[in-house]
Write a protein that holds these residues in place. Structure first.
Motif, PDB file in Angstrom:
ATOM      1  N   LEU A   1       0.827  -1.205   0.000  1.00 28.10           N
ATOM      2  CA  LEU A   1       0.000   0.000   0.000  1.00 28.10           C
ATOM      3  C   LEU A   1       0.861   1.255   0.000  1.00 28.10           C
ATOM      4  O   LEU A   1       0.503   2.271  -0.615  1.00 28.10           O
ATOM      5  CB  LEU A   1      -0.936  -0.023   1.202  1.00 28.10           C
ATOM      6  CG  LEU A   1      -2.023  -1.116   1.171  1.00 28.10           C
ATOM      7  CD1 LEU A   1      -2.872  -1.072   2.427  1.00 28.10           C
ATOM      8  CD2 LEU A   1      -2.907  -0.943  -0.062  1.00 28.10           C
TER       9      LEU A   1
ATOM     10  N   VAL B   1       1.705   1.897  -3.486  1.00 28.67           N
ATOM     11  CA  VAL B   1       0.584   2.485  -4.227  1.00 28.67           C
ATOM     12  C   VAL B   1       0.535   3.993  -4.010  1.00 28.67           C
ATOM     13  O   VAL B   1       0.462   4.790  -4.963  1.00 28.67           O
ATOM     14  CB  VAL B   1      -0.741   1.824  -3.785  1.00 28.67           C
ATOM     15  CG1 VAL B   1      -1.936   2.600  -4.338  1.00 28.67           C
ATOM     16  CG2 VAL B   1      -0.804   0.380  -4.251  1.00 28.67           C
TER      17      VAL B   1
ATOM     18  N   VAL C   1      -3.504  -2.818  -6.188  1.00 32.08           N
ATOM     19  CA  VAL C   1      -4.858  -2.580  -5.668  1.00 32.08           C
ATOM     20  C   VAL C   1      -5.735  -3.803  -5.935  1.00 32.08           C
ATOM     21  O   VAL C   1      -6.523  -4.222  -5.084  1.00 32.08           O
ATOM     22  CB  VAL C   1      -5.456  -1.308  -6.302  1.00 32.08           C
ATOM     23  CG1 VAL C   1      -6.943  -1.189  -5.966  1.00 32.08           C
ATOM     24  CG2 VAL C   1      -4.714  -0.080  -5.827  1.00 32.08           C
TER      25      VAL C   1
ATOM     26  N   HIS D   1      -5.423  -6.473  -3.452  1.00 30.68           N
ATOM     27  CA  HIS D   1      -6.120  -6.178  -2.195  1.00 30.68           C
ATOM     28  C   HIS D   1      -7.635  -6.234  -2.349  1.00 30.68           C
ATOM     29  O   HIS D   1      -8.367  -5.909  -1.416  1.00 30.68           O
ATOM     30  CB  HIS D   1      -5.717  -4.792  -1.685  1.00 30.68           C
ATOM     31  CG  HIS D   1      -4.341  -4.753  -1.069  1.00 30.68           C
ATOM     32  ND1 HIS D   1      -3.193  -4.684  -1.827  1.00 30.68           N
ATOM     33  CD2 HIS D   1      -3.929  -4.798   0.224  1.00 30.68           C
ATOM     34  CE1 HIS D   1      -2.143  -4.664  -1.035  1.00 30.68           C
ATOM     35  NE2 HIS D   1      -2.549  -4.735   0.221  1.00 30.68           N
TER      36      HIS D   1
ATOM     37  N   GLY E   1      -9.418  -4.390  -4.445  1.00 32.34           N
ATOM     38  CA  GLY E   1      -9.943  -3.056  -4.666  1.00 32.34           C
ATOM     39  C   GLY E   1      -9.943  -2.665  -6.128  1.00 32.34           C
ATOM     40  O   GLY E   1      -9.641  -3.452  -7.015  1.00 32.34           O
TER      41      GLY E   1
ATOM     42  N   VAL F   1      -9.215   0.958  -8.923  1.00 28.38           N
ATOM     43  CA  VAL F   1      -8.632   2.282  -9.083  1.00 28.38           C
ATOM     44  C   VAL F   1      -9.119   2.845 -10.410  1.00 28.38           C
ATOM     45  O   VAL F   1      -9.181   2.129 -11.412  1.00 28.38           O
ATOM     46  CB  VAL F   1      -7.087   2.231  -9.032  1.00 28.38           C
ATOM     47  CG1 VAL F   1      -6.533   1.296 -10.077  1.00 28.38           C
ATOM     48  CG2 VAL F   1      -6.491   3.627  -9.182  1.00 28.38           C
TER      49      VAL F   1
ATOM     50  N   VAL G   1      -8.708   5.373  -5.413  1.00 25.37           N
ATOM     51  CA  VAL G   1      -8.522   3.973  -5.047  1.00 25.37           C
ATOM     52  C   VAL G   1      -9.585   3.599  -4.019  1.00 25.37           C
ATOM     53  O   VAL G   1      -9.784   4.323  -3.039  1.00 25.37           O
ATOM     54  CB  VAL G   1      -7.115   3.727  -4.462  1.00 25.37           C
ATOM     55  CG1 VAL G   1      -6.993   2.291  -3.974  1.00 25.37           C
ATOM     56  CG2 VAL G   1      -6.047   4.026  -5.499  1.00 25.37           C
TER      57      VAL G   1
ATOM     58  N   LEU H   1     -10.738   0.431  -1.493  1.00 24.52           N
ATOM     59  CA  LEU H   1     -10.364  -0.840  -0.880  1.00 24.52           C
ATOM     60  C   LEU H   1     -11.446  -1.275   0.099  1.00 24.52           C
ATOM     61  O   LEU H   1     -12.118  -0.419   0.700  1.00 24.52           O
ATOM     62  CB  LEU H   1      -9.025  -0.706  -0.140  1.00 24.52           C
ATOM     63  CG  LEU H   1      -7.809  -0.317  -0.976  1.00 24.52           C
ATOM     64  CD1 LEU H   1      -6.617  -0.052  -0.068  1.00 24.52           C
ATOM     65  CD2 LEU H   1      -7.469  -1.401  -1.976  1.00 24.52           C
TER      66      LEU H   1
END
Length: 578
Positions: A470, A473, A550, A553, A555, A557, A572, A574
């Motif tokens: 993260l 990111v 992402v 995880h 998620g 973006v 983003v 999550l």
């Protein structure tokens, strides 16, 4: 070979597996028919055996009631004679009643006058079995010395003071078994028979009714001795080739046999095979006729289809060369047209990928040339200049450029690992705003955000994630914003909780993105427009890495921009931690 010949040959080739399957199916049908027939015969033999057992059991129960006579238990044979005569009169199938000792000597025989000499029991093995087992026994077929008639006996032991004193026997006419067989509705030509333990016929249906006591053929005896139940083939007493289903009674030891002439069994199979063969021949004839008709209909459209293919090869449209009544031919021409267009599109895409590869190699060489040139200059200073301040600057240059090159290599390696599915994750419950603050502080400390106005808006937001991933990111998004925003421009970072998501937004007032660039922003090696000298640098890996991390995880973006010069924003989302 002309089209019609090809279609006829194709029909034969296509029909060949069907013919093979048809032959196999016919064989399976015939085999199944024979199996069904066999199971039906076996069921009939078991039913007939049950009926014979019931008939014999009826005689045994009547004889057991007679053997329970008090006169016989007391040895009063004269009184017992009167009782036996009365019971025999009620049993039309009983020839005689006799009483025997364990030695086989008879002490009472209704066919002999009182006081007359009495014979030995003709079937000693069954008599001995009744004495030893103390249970009722059914004898084999035997000829009576006094009656001069052949029949079978049911024997019941008589107990006195815990020992077998006598065996009472009823000699029974086998005509009762013949009547039982006649009542079973045996089809014409079939033969049903009942045989005793020595394979002598107790009863047999027509067409041939041998003398009672006739012994079965040797092949039937061998089959009956081999198994208690079965389905075999052999010769009947008349010399007829027959299939036989048989079963043996566990109560009497007798066997029940139903024989069917082989020609009747095979006739059913031949009929099934003939029907299947005629069906296959009809299907083949219809298929060949259909192929002939279809070939006449397809010859002209296929010629037009060939013209359409030539037109497609020349880059023209196929529609002008087709006016076929066959819808499928028109579909095929359309498919050829679409295939040609797909091939051209693929060629275009391959050329674009080739250009992207060339651009990447150019970007990589440029990105490596700048730090290598700086490192080469710093190395020369280290070799020829010995002033402390110059040496310190040279070391700083080397360290900075080495970090830059390591970052490039690390980004490429991370993209490679993630796309191959080899990236590792160490998830834990972390505060996304804390990660963002740490990254922001490090970038400020390194001086990469000194020339920009940074606006922060962060609230505590918990997620389950890998802190190092993260951080990468957030770093890539902030560095991307700094790279495309002029000095003095604005960079914003926001972390908020919007259940069920944690939201991270990095925005800037930089050069913005065109709609086409927004669609490709997260692809590998894609960058915004730069001058020939590539003053902003980079290889187009950072945002692609952001999307991959992402995604790991769970998620998403997205990129947004109002257009060139209007800045950009990357959002983003999550999953929030529980």
């Amino acid at each position: 070979m002309r089209l019609r010949g090809h279609l006829l040959l194709l029909t034969l080739v296509v029909m060949a597996p069907m013919l093979v399957l048809g032959i196999l199916g016919t064989w399976a049908l015939v085999h199944q028919e024979q199996q069904t027939f066999q199971h039906g015969i076996q069921a009939r033999t078991r039913a007939l055996q049950s009926a014979v057992d019931a008939e014999v059991q009826g005689h045994i129960r009547t004889l057991q009631a007679l053997a329970a006579s008090q006169a016989l238990g007391a040895g009063d044979l004269e009184t017992f004679r009167v009782e036996a005569l009365r019971v025999q009169a009620s049993q039309p199938d009983w020839y005689n009643v006799n009483v025997s000792l364990p030695t086989g000597q008879q002490v009472l025989n209704l066919k002999a006058a009182p006081g007359a000499p009495l014979p030995q029991t003709p079937d000693l093995p069954s008599l001995k079995q009744a004495f030893e087992t103390r249970r009722p026994v059914v004898s084999n077929m035997a000829r009576g010395a006094l009656t001069a008639r052949t029949g079978y006996s049911v024997r019941v032991p008589v107990l006195s003071e815990g020992k077998v004193a006598y065996v009472v026997a009823a000699v029974i006419d086998p005509a009762s078994i013949e009547r039982l067989i006649a009542g079973r509705d045996i089809p014409p030509g079939w033969i049903a028979a009942v045989l005793d333990r020595r394979y002598a016929f107790v009863a047999r249906s027509r067409p041939l009714a041998p003398e009672a006591g006739t012994v079965a053929t040797s092949n039937l005896q061998a089959d009956l001795s081999a198994a208690p139940e079965g389905w075999t083939r052999g010769l009947s007493l008349e010399g007829i080739d027959v299939y036989r289903g048989f079963t043996r009674s566990p109560m009497s030891g007798w066997s029940v046999v139903i024989a069917i002439p082989a020609r009747l069994v095979h006739e059913r199979a031949r009929h099934a095979a003939a029907v299947a063969a005629m069906s296959m021949a009809l299907v083949l004839a219809l298929a060949l006729a259909g192929a002939w008709l279809i070939s006449r209909r397809l010859a002209k459209p296929i010629t037009r289809l060939a013209d359409a293919a030539s037109a497609i090869e020349a880059g023209e449209s196929a529609a002008a060369h087709l006016n076929s009544p066959v819808h499928e031919v028109n579909q095929l021409a359309g498919a050829l047209q679409r295939a040609a267009e797909a091939v051209r599109e693929r060629e275009t895409r391959l050329r674009a990928e080739e250009r992207a590869k060339d651009n990447f190699l150019a970007m990589l060489s440029h990105e490596l040339r700048n730090p290598l040139a700086a490192m080469q200059g710093a190395t020369l200073l280290l070799q020829h200049v010995h002033r402390p301040d110059v040496l310190a600057k040279a070391r700083d240059v080397l360290q900075r450029q080495l970090r830059h090159m390591a970052r490039l290599a690390d980004d490429l390696l991370q993209v490679h690992l993630i796309t191959r599915g080899n990236a590792t994750m160490q998830r834990e419950r972390i505060d996304l705003s804390g990660v963002a603050r740490t990254v922001l502080a490090n970038l400020k400390l390194s001086g990469r955000l000194l020339e920009h106005k940074v606006q922060e808006e962060m609230e505590r937001t918990m997620v389950m994630g890998d802190e190092a991933r993260l951080s990468q990111v957030v770093t890539n998004l902030l560095e991307n914003a700094a790279k495309y925003t002029e000095p003095g421009g604005r960079i914003g970072i926001k972390v908020a909780s919007q259940p069920p998501h944690a939201v991270l937004v990095v925005s800037d007032s930089g050069q913005g993105m065109s709609p086409d660039l927004i669609e490709r922003a997260f692809e590998l090696f894609v960058q915004g427009d730069q001058a020939m000298d590539r003053p902003l640098g980079g290889m187009g890996v950072g945002l692609a890495l952001v999307k991959q991390l992402v995604g790991l995880h769970g998620g998403t973006v997205v990129a947004r921009s109002a257009g060139a010069g209007a800045g950009s924003a990357f959002e983003v989302r999550l999953p929030l931690a529980d």
